[in-house]
Design a protein around this motif. Structure first.
Motif, PDB file in Angstrom:
ATOM      1  N   SER A 156      17.699   1.504   3.681  1.00 65.01           N
ATOM      2  CA  SER A 156      17.591   2.957   3.600  1.00 65.01           C
ATOM      3  C   SER A 156      16.661   3.399   2.488  1.00 65.01           C
ATOM      4  CB  SER A 156      18.980   3.573   3.380  1.00 65.01           C
ATOM      5  OG  SER A 156      18.890   4.932   3.025  1.00 65.01           O
ATOM      6  N   GLU A 157      16.859   2.868   1.288  1.00 68.13           N
ATOM      7  CA  GLU A 157      16.119   3.340   0.117  1.00 68.13           C
ATOM      8  C   GLU A 157      14.629   3.038   0.238  1.00 68.13           C
ATOM      9  OE1 GLU A 157      16.528   5.360  -3.691  1.00 68.13           O
ATOM     10  OE2 GLU A 157      17.794   5.095  -1.917  1.00 68.13           O
ATOM     11  N   GLY A 158      14.318   1.863   0.773  1.00 67.60           N
ATOM     12  CA  GLY A 158      12.924   1.448   0.835  1.00 67.60           C
ATOM     13  C   GLY A 158      12.058   2.330   1.711  1.00 67.60           C
ATOM     14  N   CYS A 159      12.644   2.970   2.733  1.00 69.46           N
ATOM     15  CA  CYS A 159      11.837   3.821   3.621  1.00 69.46           C
ATOM     16  C   CYS A 159      12.132   5.303   3.430  1.00 69.46           C
ATOM     17  CB  CYS A 159      12.005   3.404   5.081  1.00 69.46           C
ATOM     18  SG  CYS A 159      13.680   3.507   5.748  1.00 69.46           S
ATOM     19  N   ARG A 160      12.665   5.676   2.263  1.00 66.64           N
ATOM     20  CA  ARG A 160      12.818   7.101   1.967  1.00 66.64           C
ATOM     21  C   ARG A 160      11.445   7.780   1.965  1.00 66.64           C
ATOM     22  NH1 ARG A 160      16.207   8.388  -3.345  1.00 66.64           N
ATOM     23  NH2 ARG A 160      15.161  10.381  -2.935  1.00 66.64           N
ATOM     24  N   PRO A 161      11.318   8.917   2.622  1.00 67.77           N
ATOM     25  CA  PRO A 161      10.012   9.582   2.666  1.00 67.77           C
ATOM     26  C   PRO A 161       9.505  10.019   1.304  1.00 67.77           C
ATOM     27  CG  PRO A 161      11.469  10.430   4.382  1.00 67.77           C
ATOM     28  CD  PRO A 161      12.304   9.566   3.494  1.00 67.77           C
ATOM     29  N   ARG A 162      10.421  10.393   0.388  1.00 65.38           N
ATOM     30  CA  ARG A 162      10.015  10.898  -0.920  1.00 65.38           C
ATOM     31  C   ARG A 162      10.612  10.046  -2.050  1.00 65.38           C
ATOM     32  NH1 ARG A 162       8.892  16.708  -1.399  1.00 65.38           N
ATOM     33  NH2 ARG A 162       8.398  17.607   0.633  1.00 65.38           N
ATOM     34  N   LEU A 163      10.615   8.755  -1.885  1.00 64.20           N
ATOM     35  CA  LEU A 163      11.211   7.877  -2.886  1.00 64.20           C
ATOM     36  C   LEU A 163      10.565   8.103  -4.241  1.00 64.20           C
ATOM     37  CD1 LEU A 163      13.146   5.509  -3.536  1.00 64.20           C
ATOM     38  CD2 LEU A 163      11.248   3.963  -2.990  1.00 64.20           C
ATOM     39  N   PRO A 164      11.342   8.492  -5.278  1.00 63.31           N
ATOM     40  CA  PRO A 164      10.761   8.731  -6.605  1.00 63.31           C
ATOM     41  C   PRO A 164      10.070   7.489  -7.152  1.00 63.31           C
ATOM     42  CG  PRO A 164      12.987   9.632  -6.475  1.00 63.31           C
ATOM     43  CD  PRO A 164      12.778   8.809  -5.227  1.00 63.31           C
ATOM     44  N   TRP A 165       8.962   7.729  -7.830  1.00 63.56           N
ATOM     45  CA  TRP A 165       8.159   6.706  -8.487  1.00 63.56           C
ATOM     46  C   TRP A 165       7.367   5.841  -7.514  1.00 63.56           C
ATOM     47  CZ3 TRP A 165      10.864   3.996 -13.213  1.00 63.56           C
ATOM     48  CH2 TRP A 165      11.209   4.963 -14.165  1.00 63.56           C
ATOM     49  N   ALA A 166       7.616   5.972  -6.229  1.00 61.04           N
ATOM     50  CA  ALA A 166       7.018   5.052  -5.261  1.00 61.04           C
ATOM     51  C   ALA A 166       5.780   5.657  -4.623  1.00 61.04           C
ATOM     52  CB  ALA A 166       8.030   4.689  -4.174  1.00 61.04           C
ATOM     53  N   ALA A 167       4.901   4.779  -4.152  1.00 63.71           N
ATOM     54  CA  ALA A 167       3.730   5.233  -3.404  1.00 63.71           C
ATOM     55  C   ALA A 167       4.174   5.844  -2.085  1.00 63.71           C
ATOM     56  CB  ALA A 167       2.802   4.048  -3.146  1.00 63.71           C
ATOM     57  N   ARG A 168       3.491   6.918  -1.673  1.00 62.64           N
ATOM     58  CA  ARG A 168       3.797   7.527  -0.387  1.00 62.64           C
ATOM     59  C   ARG A 168       3.282   6.631   0.740  1.00 62.64           C
ATOM     60  NH1 ARG A 168       7.070   9.521  -2.814  1.00 62.64           N
ATOM     61  NH2 ARG A 168       7.289  11.683  -3.512  1.00 62.64           N
ATOM     62  N   VAL A 169       4.037   6.560   1.810  1.00 57.43           N
ATOM     63  CA  VAL A 169       3.674   5.767   2.982  1.00 57.43           C
ATOM     64  C   VAL A 169       3.110   6.720   4.036  1.00 57.43           C
ATOM     65  CG1 VAL A 169       4.543   4.294   4.828  1.00 57.43           C
ATOM     66  CG2 VAL A 169       5.432   4.029   2.498  1.00 57.43           C
ATOM     67  N   PRO A 170       1.873   6.544   4.473  1.00 54.86           N
ATOM     68  CA  PRO A 170       1.266   7.496   5.414  1.00 54.86           C
ATOM     69  C   PRO A 170       2.109   7.756   6.663  1.00 54.86           C
ATOM     70  CG  PRO A 170      -0.412   6.020   4.566  1.00 54.86           C
ATOM     71  CD  PRO A 170       0.908   5.514   4.046  1.00 54.86           C
ATOM     72  N   ALA A 171       2.692   6.719   7.236  1.00 52.65           N
ATOM     73  CA  ALA A 171       3.479   6.909   8.452  1.00 52.65           C
ATOM     74  C   ALA A 171       4.706   7.765   8.189  1.00 52.65           C
ATOM     75  CB  ALA A 171       3.888   5.552   9.028  1.00 52.65           C
ATOM     76  N   LEU A 172       5.354   7.575   7.041  1.00 53.88           N
ATOM     77  CA  LEU A 172       6.537   8.371   6.710  1.00 53.88           C
ATOM     78  C   LEU A 172       6.166   9.791   6.318  1.00 53.88           C
ATOM     79  CD1 LEU A 172       8.552   5.736   4.643  1.00 53.88           C
ATOM     80  CD2 LEU A 172       9.059   6.537   6.947  1.00 53.88           C
ATOM     81  N   LYS A 173       4.988   9.957   5.744  1.00 54.40           N
ATOM     82  CA  LYS A 173       4.523  11.303   5.427  1.00 54.40           C
ATOM     83  C   LYS A 173       4.267  12.085   6.707  1.00 54.40           C
ATOM     84  CE  LYS A 173       1.157  13.837   2.641  1.00 54.40           C
ATOM     85  NZ  LYS A 173      -0.007  13.710   1.711  1.00 54.40           N
ATOM     86  N   ALA A 174       3.698  11.412   7.703  1.00 56.46           N
ATOM     87  CA  ALA A 174       3.425  12.061   8.983  1.00 56.46           C
ATOM     88  C   ALA A 174       4.705  12.337   9.757  1.00 56.46           C
ATOM     89  CB  ALA A 174       2.479  11.196   9.811  1.00 56.46           C
ATOM     90  N   ASP A 175       5.656  11.415   9.669  1.00 58.91           N
ATOM     91  CA  ASP A 175       6.931  11.584  10.376  1.00 58.91           C
ATOM     92  C   ASP A 175       8.053  11.056   9.493  1.00 58.91           C
ATOM     93  OD1 ASP A 175       9.100  11.797  12.020  1.00 58.91           O
ATOM     94  OD2 ASP A 175       8.346  10.468  13.594  1.00 58.91           O
ATOM     95  N   PRO A 176       8.659  11.932   8.686  1.00 57.93           N
ATOM     96  CA  PRO A 176       9.700  11.481   7.755  1.00 57.93           C
ATOM     97  C   PRO A 176      10.991  11.044   8.432  1.00 57.93           C
ATOM     98  CG  PRO A 176       9.483  13.867   7.687  1.00 57.93           C
ATOM     99  CD  PRO A 176       8.354  13.362   8.536  1.00 57.93           C
ATOM    100  N   THR A 177      11.060  11.147   9.751  1.00 55.82           N
ATOM    101  CA  THR A 177      12.288  10.756  10.455  1.00 55.82           C
ATOM    102  C   THR A 177      12.226   9.333  11.003  1.00 55.82           C
ATOM    103  OG1 THR A 177      11.594  11.524  12.670  1.00 55.82           O
ATOM    104  CG2 THR A 177      12.498  13.169  11.157  1.00 55.82           C
ATOM    105  N   LEU A 178      11.201   8.566  10.660  1.00 51.91           N
ATOM    106  CA  LEU A 178      11.053   7.225  11.234  1.00 51.91           C
ATOM    107  C   LEU A 178      12.225   6.308  10.906  1.00 51.91           C
ATOM    108  CD1 LEU A 178       7.249   6.432  10.719  1.00 51.91           C
ATOM    109  CD2 LEU A 178       8.432   7.026  12.843  1.00 51.91           C
ATOM    110  N   GLY A 179      12.911   6.573   9.797  1.00 51.50           N
ATOM    111  CA  GLY A 179      14.040   5.732   9.413  1.00 51.50           C
ATOM    112  C   GLY A 179      15.341   6.127  10.071  1.00 51.50           C
TER     113      GLY A 179
END
Length: 366
Positions: A156-179
């Protein structure tokens, strides 16, 4: 977690003693680990680096100390983990996998599932999600059935769309519901550690796709206490905003049949670093008990006469018909890295079930 601009001592978690511990772990794991090369590379310019910059520096220093062949080095890294003494040391070790293991997908993800038990691999999984989101999410879905709660949390934590301190993932930015499939599997997880991650993940989605979140949670049975807990915490941003659908999902009406008998802030004038006391007395105007969610919102004075508001949680409780309740809370008004205060009047709203019921104020002087 907090931000990289946190108090200066935070970065010292990965100071010289931590480097020595990681070097000891490497030496214990393999005679091929070059301790001197690691310490030299990791220590270079360390004082000027933030906590996450140190994570990346240590990962690169490991590459200088380990065998050049990644497949040969990876078992050494996995053997090091039990010898580490702090979670952030493990974060630095997992970063080695993130920076050097993208071309060995299966072995790297297996290593992250192992290493996350000693700290967290939530940052290290992000490059794999960016590189191949479908394949990585499929592996992470399998982690939701792992016996170890740290592995399930990583799903769960690894694919959070807005995980603090972490690099944004383009796919999750486009669709934050992928997880979503991962969250569905974990929505009644027995571990609080995992449930907090699921709730935080859902709260991330609320900031970009609130309607999707409300529709999804409306379909979840809340018969289990674990799921009820997740739903309430996942909705916290929308509840603070007074969203009627969010309030309804936790059994609270929009607005309440109450009279505010008192709402006061003392002292009326303070200086930076002082504490204010906020007090409220609510009297029920209804015959039956009501579920109340009480928050307060401070309208912070800003430079140039501007205002910035922030909502704070206060208390959720049931108020019996015809009864009254008195609430009290204290808050120190001090600067943070994320909030600087300015002199002037600060209005404070009392919010009951999403509606402003009263307003008071205090003045911050110089």
């Amino acid at each position: 977690m907090t931000t990289e601009n946190s108090p200066a001592l935070l970065k010292d978690i990965l100071g010289p003693q931590a480097l020595a511990t990681i070097a000891d772990a490497g030496s214990a794991a393999s005679p091929r680990f070059d301790r001197a090369a690691f310490l030299s590379a990791a220590s270079d310019g360390l004082d000027a680096l933030s906590i996450m910059e140190r994570v990346r520096r240590i990962a690169d220093a490991l590459a200088a100390a380990l065998p050049a062949d990644y497949a040969t080095a990876l078992p050494v890294v996995r053997t090091m983990a039990p010898h580490l003494t702090h979670g952030f040391q493990a974060v630095a070790v997992t970063e080695y996998v993130a920076r050097h293991g993208l071309d060995d997908f299966d072995a790297s993800l297996a290593a992250l599932a192992d290493l996350t038990r000693y700290g967290t691999a939530e940052f290290a999984i992000r490059p794999f999600l960016a590189h191949d989101p479908d394949r990585t999410l499929a592996v992470m879905l399998g982690w939701t059935r792992d016996d170890n709660e740290h592995v399930r949390r990583l799903a769960s934590e690894g694919c959070r769309p807005r995980l603090p301190w972490a690099a944004r993932v383009p796919a999750l930015k486009a669709d934050p519901t992928l997880g979503a499939p991962i969250l569905e599997t974990l929505k009644a997880d027995p571990a609080v550690y995992v449930r907090k991650s699921v709730a935080n993940h859902l709260n991330d989605i609320a900031k970009d796709r609130p309607d999707w979140l409300l529709d999804r949670l409306a379909g979840w049975s809340q018969d289990e206490a674990a799921t009820r807990w997740i739903v309430r915490h996942a909705l916290r941003t929308l509840i603070k905003a007074g969203d009627p659908r969010a309030l309804a999902l936790i059994g609270v009406g929009h607005g309440a049949a109450v009279t505010v008998q008192r709402f006061a802030i003392e002292p009326a004038t303070i200086r930076l670093g002082d504490r204010i006391a906020i007090a409220a007395t609510l009297a029920s105007d209804a015959r039956d008990a009501q579920s109340l969610v009480v928050d307060y919102r401070i309208h912070y004075a800003r430079a140039g006469g501007k205002i910035a508001a922030k909502v704070f949680k206060w208390k959720a409780f049931d108020l019996a018909g015809g009864e009254s309740a008195t609430l009290a809370i204290r808050q120190t008004i001090r600067d943070f890295s994320t909030r600087r205060h300015h002199i002037g009047r600060h209005a404070v709203d009392l919010i009951v079930n999403g509606r402003v019921m009263a307003t008071a104020a205090f003045d911050l002087s110089d």
